[in-house]
Scaffold this motif. Structure first.
Motif, short mmCIF file in Angstrom:
data_model
loop_
_atom_site.label_atom_id
_atom_site.label_comp_id
_atom_site.label_asym_id
_atom_site.label_seq_id
_atom_site.Cartn_x
_atom_site.Cartn_y
_atom_site.Cartn_z
N UNK A 36 0.84 -1.20 0.00
CA UNK A 36 0.00 0.00 0.00
C UNK A 36 0.88 1.25 0.00
N UNK A 37 0.27 2.38 -0.32
CA UNK A 37 1.00 3.63 -0.41
C UNK A 37 1.39 4.19 0.95
N UNK A 38 2.32 5.15 0.92
CA UNK A 38 2.78 5.85 2.12
C UNK A 38 2.39 7.31 1.98
N UNK A 39 1.21 7.69 2.45
CA UNK A 39 0.71 9.04 2.20
C UNK A 39 1.59 10.14 2.76
N UNK A 40 2.22 9.94 3.91
CA UNK A 40 3.05 10.99 4.49
C UNK A 40 4.29 11.26 3.66
#
Length: 438
Positions: free
Chosen positions: A372-376
Motif C-alpha cells: 500500500x502507499x505511504x501518504x506521508x
C-alpha cells in the motif's frame, strides 16, 4: 561487483568449522539536495558514491553430546563509502560465544557472551558537519535463556533476557517470555511478551546537519538556517511486544501460520527546537533542532502466511500483513511532523511466491508482491515481480539468472529521512549468479 568464498570442515556431531568472506565494489548514483554555503539556498547535484568493503567470518562448533554444544564466532567487516555530503570508513570487530546444554532432562539452557568494537572515520561537509570525525564505540552483551517442558510434548515455557552495555545509554535489559501449547501434533498455539530497545546512533549524538534555509519574511527579516544537532542525552527508544500465534498443518500439502500483534512504543524520537533563532555569522541566523524522546506509539495488526504444495514439484507461498500505526506526541512537544510518521508504513502488504522444480536440474521462481502507499511520504502503492531461473548442471554448481522489479522501469518505495537526498526509485534490474559448493 561482488566475490566471495566459503570453506567448511570437521566432523558432524564432533567438531566443525566454517570460514567465509566476501568483497564488493560498486558505484551508487543519487541526486542530492543540500546546503553548500552560508545563506545559499539548497542546491541539487548528482553524486556517484564509491562504495567498497569486505567481511570475513569464522565459526567453530563443538558437540559434547547430542544436547550439549559450544559455538564461537568471530567477524570482521570494513565499509568505505565516499560522498560529497557525508563519507564514512567503518571497521567492525565482533566476537560471540554460545553454550547450549540440558538440565534435568526437561530444561534446555542457552547462554552466551558477546563483544563488538566499532571504529569509524567520517568525512563531513558544510551540509553535514562532524565535530569529532573519529569515534570508537564498544558494545558488551550477554544473554540467558531457559526452555522448560512443563508438560512433555504438550506445553513449553521459554524465559530469557539479553543484557547489553553501550557507550550511549549504558546498561540495557531486554527480557522475553514465550509459551507454546501443542494442541495436537498438527496444531499449535503460542504467545510471547518481550521488551526491546533501539539505542541512539552516532548521528543522533554528535553530528550537525544543516537541513534547509528559510528565506527572509515579515516575521523574520533575515535568512535562517535550520540545523539538526546531536543530543548526547537522547535515550533509547523502547518497545513492549505482545504476540499471539497459531500454526496448523492440513493434510500433507497445506500449512497456515497466523499472528496477531500489539507493539507499544515509548520514548520515541521527536525533533524539537533548541531555543529560538540566534546569529550564526555572515548575515545568517540559525535555528537549532535536536532529537528528544517525546512521543509514544502503538502498532497493531495481523500476519498470515500459507504454504501449499499442489504437486511434489510445485510450491506456493502466500503472505499478507495488515498493520495500523498510531503515534501520540507528549504534552509540550513542538514537533509538528513526527506524528505524520503514521503514514510512513504500508497498512497492507501481500506477496505470492511460486517455485517450480523442472526437469534436467532447472528451477523457476516467481515472486509477486504489492504494498500500500505511504501518504506521508507521497509514495503511491505499487505492485512488482521478481523472476529467477536456476540450473544445476553438476552437483554443487548452481547458475542463476535473476530479474527484479520487472513490472515497471522504476518505482519509489521510500523517501530519505535526514539527508535531503532527492528520492530515488527502485529500478528494474537483471543479474547472473554462479555458486559452487565443494
Amino acid at each position: 561487483m561482488r566475490a566471495g568464498a566459503r570453506l567448511d570442515g570437521g566432523t558432524a556431531g564432533a567438531a566443525t568449522w566454517m570460514v567465509e568472506g566476501e568483497a564488493y565494489h560498486e558505484a551508487v548514483q543519487s541526486r542530492t539536495r543540500a546546503l553548500v554555503g552560508p545563506g545559499d539556498p539548497a542546491r541539487e547535484f548528482d553524486e556517484e558514491d564509491d562504495v567498497r568493503g569486505a567481511y570475513a567470518l569464522a565459526r567453530w562448533n563443538r558437540w559434547f553430546s547430542p544436547t550439549a554444544e559450544l559455538s564461537v564466532q568471530g567477524y570482521y567487516d570494513r565499509t568505505d563509502r565516499s560522498s560529497e555530503v557525508l563519507g564514512e570508513v567503518r571497521d567492525t570487530w565482533d566476537l560471540d560465544l554460545q553454550h547450549r546444554f540440558t538440565l534435568g532432562g526437561w530444561q534446555e539452557i542457552v547462554w552466551g557472551l558477546g563483544a563488538r568494537l566499532t571504529r569509524d572515520r567520517v568525512d563531513g561537509s558544510y551540509a553535514a558537519e562532524v565535530p569529532n570525525d573519529r569515534r570508537t564505540d564498544r558494545l558488551w552483551s550477554a544473554f540467558l535463556q531457559d526452555e522448560i517442558d512443563l508438560v512433555p510434548d504438550r506445553l513449553r515455557l521459554t524465559l530469557g533476557s539479553k543484557f547489553e552495555h553501550n557507550d550511549y545509554t549504558g546498561i540495557e535489559v531486554q527480557p522475553n517470555a514465550r509459551a507454546l501449547w501443542v494442541v495436537t501434533p498438527r496444531h499449535r498455539l503460542w504467545a510471547a511478551v518481550s521488551r526491546a530497545v533501539r539505542t541512539p546512533s552516532r548521528a543522533e549524538a554528535d553530528i550537525r546537519f544543516r537541513m534547509s534555509l528559510l528565506e527572509p519574511s515579515p516575521e523574520m527579516p533575515v535568512p535562517v538556517e535550520i540545523h539538526l544537532v546531536g543530543n548526547e542525552d537522547f535515550e533509547s527508544e523502547t518497545l513492549m511486544a505482545y504476540e499471539l500465534g497459531y500454526r496448523g498443518a492440513f493434510g500433507r500439502t497445506l500449512t497456515v501460520d497466523a499472528t496477531a500483534f500489539c507493539h507499544v512504543y515509548r520514548e520515541l524520537r521527536t525533533i524539537e527546537p533548541v531555543g529560538g533563532p540566534s546569529p550564526g555569522g555572515e548575515g545568517v541566523w540559525v535555528q537549532e533542532m535536536t532529537a528528544e524522546n517525546r512521543m509514544r506509539g502503538t502498532v497493531y495488526g495481523t500476519e498470515v502466511e500459507t504454504g501449499w504444495h499442489p504437486a511434489p514439484w510445485w510450491r506456493l507461498r502466500l503472505s499478507y500483513t495488515w498493520m495500523v500505526l498510531r503515534l501520540t506526541p507528549e504534552d509540550g512537544s513542538q514537533d509538528p511532523l513526527s506524528e505524520a510518521a503514521e503514514g510512513e508504513a504500508p497498512r497492507n502488504q501481500v506477496s505470492v511466491l511460486s517455485s517450480w522444480d523442472l526437469p534436467a536440474g532447472w528451477e523457476l521462481d516467481l515472486w509477486v508482491r504489492h504494498a500500500a502507499g505511504l501518504p506521508s511520504l507521497g509514495v503511491d502503492a505499487y505492485t512488482t515481480a521478481d523472476l529467477r531461473i536456476g540450473w544445476t548442471p553438476l552437483p554443487g554448481l548452481d547458475v542463476s539468472l535473476v530479474g527484479q522489479n520487472l513490472l515497471d522501469a522504476s518505482h519509489p518505495e521510500f523517501t530519505p529521512e535526514i539527508l535531503s537526498t532527492v528520492p530515488a526509485e527502485v529500478e528494474r534490474s537483471v543479474y547472473a549468479r554462479v555458486t559452487w559448493t565443494h
